[in-house]
Write a protein that holds these residues in place. Structure first.
Motif, PDB file in Angstrom:
ATOM      1  N   SER A  42       0.824  -1.207   0.000  1.00  0.00           N
ATOM      2  CA  SER A  42       0.000   0.000   0.000  1.00  0.00           C
ATOM      3  C   SER A  42       0.863   1.263   0.000  1.00  0.00           C
ATOM      4  N   SER A  43       2.093   1.149   0.522  1.00  0.00           N
ATOM      5  CA  SER A  43       2.985   2.313   0.475  1.00  0.00           C
ATOM      6  C   SER A  43       3.417   2.618  -0.961  1.00  0.00           C
ATOM      7  N   TYR A  44       3.417   1.610  -1.836  1.00  0.00           N
ATOM      8  CA  TYR A  44       3.750   1.845  -3.249  1.00  0.00           C
ATOM      9  C   TYR A  44       2.659   2.653  -3.953  1.00  0.00           C
ATOM     10  N   LEU A  45       1.430   2.570  -3.458  1.00  0.00           N
ATOM     11  CA  LEU A  45       0.329   3.302  -4.092  1.00  0.00           C
ATOM     12  C   LEU A  45       0.378   4.791  -3.811  1.00  0.00           C
ATOM     13  N   ILE A  49      -4.254   8.916  -6.118  1.00  0.00           N
ATOM     14  CA  ILE A  49      -4.309   8.057  -7.293  1.00  0.00           C
ATOM     15  C   ILE A  49      -4.753   8.918  -8.470  1.00  0.00           C
ATOM     16  N   PRO A  50      -3.988   8.940  -9.560  1.00  0.00           N
ATOM     17  CA  PRO A  50      -4.320   9.819 -10.681  1.00  0.00           C
ATOM     18  C   PRO A  50      -5.524   9.359 -11.504  1.00  0.00           C
ATOM     19  N   VAL A  51      -6.072   8.208 -11.195  1.00  0.00           N
ATOM     20  CA  VAL A  51      -7.226   7.700 -11.934  1.00  0.00           C
ATOM     21  C   VAL A  51      -8.489   8.382 -11.404  1.00  0.00           C
ATOM     22  N   VAL A  52      -9.323   8.880 -12.301  1.00  0.00           N
ATOM     23  CA  VAL A  52     -10.568   9.534 -11.912  1.00  0.00           C
ATOM     24  C   VAL A  52     -11.623   8.466 -11.634  1.00  0.00           C
ATOM     25  N   LEU A  53     -12.056   8.417 -10.384  1.00  0.00           N
ATOM     26  CA  LEU A  53     -13.086   7.459  -9.983  1.00  0.00           C
ATOM     27  C   LEU A  53     -14.368   8.215  -9.679  1.00  0.00           C
ATOM     28  N   LYS A  54     -15.475   7.735 -10.207  1.00  0.00           N
ATOM     29  CA  LYS A  54     -16.756   8.396  -9.989  1.00  0.00           C
ATOM     30  C   LYS A  54     -17.523   7.806  -8.817  1.00  0.00           C
ATOM     31  N   GLN A  55     -17.105   6.624  -8.371  1.00  0.00           N
ATOM     32  CA  GLN A  55     -17.763   5.977  -7.246  1.00  0.00           C
ATOM     33  C   GLN A  55     -16.749   5.086  -6.532  1.00  0.00           C
ATOM     34  N   THR A  56     -17.122   4.586  -5.379  1.00  0.00           N
ATOM     35  CA  THR A  56     -16.263   3.660  -4.652  1.00  0.00           C
ATOM     36  C   THR A  56     -16.034   2.426  -5.512  1.00  0.00           C
ATOM     37  N   THR A  57     -14.776   2.057  -5.661  1.00  0.00           N
ATOM     38  CA  THR A  57     -14.400   0.971  -6.563  1.00  0.00           C
ATOM     39  C   THR A  57     -13.536  -0.031  -5.821  1.00  0.00           C
ATOM     40  N   SER A  58     -13.688  -1.282  -6.185  1.00  0.00           N
ATOM     41  CA  SER A  58     -12.836  -2.313  -5.603  1.00  0.00           C
ATOM     42  C   SER A  58     -12.029  -2.986  -6.710  1.00  0.00           C
ATOM     43  N   GLU A  82      -8.448   1.874 -16.408  1.00  0.00           N
ATOM     44  CA  GLU A  82      -7.319   2.746 -16.063  1.00  0.00           C
ATOM     45  C   GLU A  82      -6.740   2.369 -14.704  1.00  0.00           C
ATOM     46  N   LEU A  83      -7.613   1.922 -13.798  1.00  0.00           N
ATOM     47  CA  LEU A  83      -7.161   1.489 -12.476  1.00  0.00           C
ATOM     48  C   LEU A  83      -6.347   0.208 -12.599  1.00  0.00           C
ATOM     49  N   GLU A 105       4.281 -18.561  -4.277  1.00  0.00           N
ATOM     50  CA  GLU A 105       2.892 -18.770  -3.875  1.00  0.00           C
ATOM     51  C   GLU A 105       2.033 -17.636  -4.413  1.00  0.00           C
ATOM     52  N   ILE A 106       0.846 -17.974  -4.887  1.00  0.00           N
ATOM     53  CA  ILE A 106      -0.054 -16.967  -5.452  1.00  0.00           C
ATOM     54  C   ILE A 106      -0.834 -16.313  -4.323  1.00  0.00           C
ATOM     55  N   TYR A 107      -0.811 -14.993  -4.290  1.00  0.00           N
ATOM     56  CA  TYR A 107      -1.552 -14.216  -3.304  1.00  0.00           C
ATOM     57  C   TYR A 107      -2.649 -13.436  -4.010  1.00  0.00           C
ATOM     58  N   LEU A 108      -3.728 -13.193  -3.304  1.00  0.00           N
ATOM     59  CA  LEU A 108      -4.827 -12.386  -3.817  1.00  0.00           C
ATOM     60  C   LEU A 108      -5.096 -11.288  -2.798  1.00  0.00           C
ATOM     61  N   MET A 109      -4.896 -10.032  -3.215  1.00  0.00           N
ATOM     62  CA  MET A 109      -5.076  -8.913  -2.309  1.00  0.00           C
ATOM     63  C   MET A 109      -6.254  -8.058  -2.756  1.00  0.00           C
ATOM     64  N   PRO A 110      -7.335  -8.034  -1.967  1.00  0.00           N
ATOM     65  CA  PRO A 110      -8.455  -7.158  -2.310  1.00  0.00           C
ATOM     66  C   PRO A 110      -8.145  -5.716  -1.922  1.00  0.00           C
ATOM     67  N   LEU A 111      -8.526  -4.787  -2.763  1.00  0.00           N
ATOM     68  CA  LEU A 111      -8.333  -3.356  -2.516  1.00  0.00           C
ATOM     69  C   LEU A 111      -9.659  -2.643  -2.687  1.00  0.00           C
ATOM     70  N   LYS A 112      -9.859  -1.585  -1.921  1.00  0.00           N
ATOM     71  CA  LYS A 112     -11.069  -0.784  -2.028  1.00  0.00           C
ATOM     72  C   LYS A 112     -10.669   0.687  -2.084  1.00  0.00           C
ATOM     73  N   PHE A 113     -11.180   1.391  -3.076  1.00  0.00           N
ATOM     74  CA  PHE A 113     -10.874   2.796  -3.264  1.00  0.00           C
ATOM     75  C   PHE A 113     -12.148   3.597  -3.041  1.00  0.00           C
ATOM     76  N   GLU A 114     -12.110   4.463  -2.036  1.00  0.00           N
ATOM     77  CA  GLU A 114     -13.283   5.281  -1.706  1.00  0.00           C
ATOM     78  C   GLU A 114     -13.060   6.712  -2.140  1.00  0.00           C
ATOM     79  N   ILE A 115     -14.125   7.348  -2.564  1.00  0.00           N
ATOM     80  CA  ILE A 115     -14.087   8.761  -2.944  1.00  0.00           C
ATOM     81  C   ILE A 115     -14.364   9.594  -1.718  1.00  0.00           C
ATOM     82  N   LYS A 116     -13.501  10.574  -1.494  1.00  0.00           N
ATOM     83  CA  LYS A 116     -13.699  11.463  -0.326  1.00  0.00           C
ATOM     84  C   LYS A 116     -13.894  12.881  -0.781  1.00  0.00           C
TER      85      LYS A 116
END
Length: 116
Positions: A42-45, A49-58, A82-83, A105-116
């Motif tokens: 998450s520190s790499y993010l 985020i330069p991507v324009v999000l119109k709603q909360t996105t996962s 774009e995300l 080993e394969i990892y799966l990391m869920p992410l959630k991006f909220e608009i503030k």
């Protein structure tokens, strides 16, 4: 003999569907090392985020750690293309400086991006 072949075929199909249904999906488990991995990724993010999000996105990022301790992104699953591109560019081949991470080993990391 024909009934025996039919029974064997039905049994084989039944067992193959049971085995595929019990296979587990790769998930980033809640251990101390993996929470540190999530924190480092998450520190790499960054904060913006330069991507324009119109709603909360996962998004879900599946990745492995190679022998050089680099993150190799396998796929990014999000509705915003774009995300997907942004997350791949931010995570792919970044060094991870953690001990105890299983390489290959394969990892799966869920992410959630909220608009503030």
């Amino acid at each position: 003999m024909k009934n025996f072949k039919t029974i064997i075929a039905v049994l084989a199909i039944s067992l193959s569907t049971v085995f595929t249904a019990t296979a587990t999906d790769p998930v980033l488990k809640k251990t101390k090392e993996n929470s540190n991995l999530r924190t480092e990724m998450s520190s790499y993010l960054g904060n913006k985020i330069p991507v324009v999000l119109k709603q909360t996105t996962s998004a879900e990022v599946s990745f492995i750690i190679n022998n050089k301790n680099e993150i190799v992104v396998l796929s990014v699953d999000s509705k915003v293309s774009e995300l997907n591109t942004y997350l791949k560019s931010k995570f792919n081949y970044k060094k991870v400086n953690l001990k105890g991470i299983k390489k290959g080993e394969i990892y799966l990391m869920p992410l959630k991006f909220e608009i503030k």
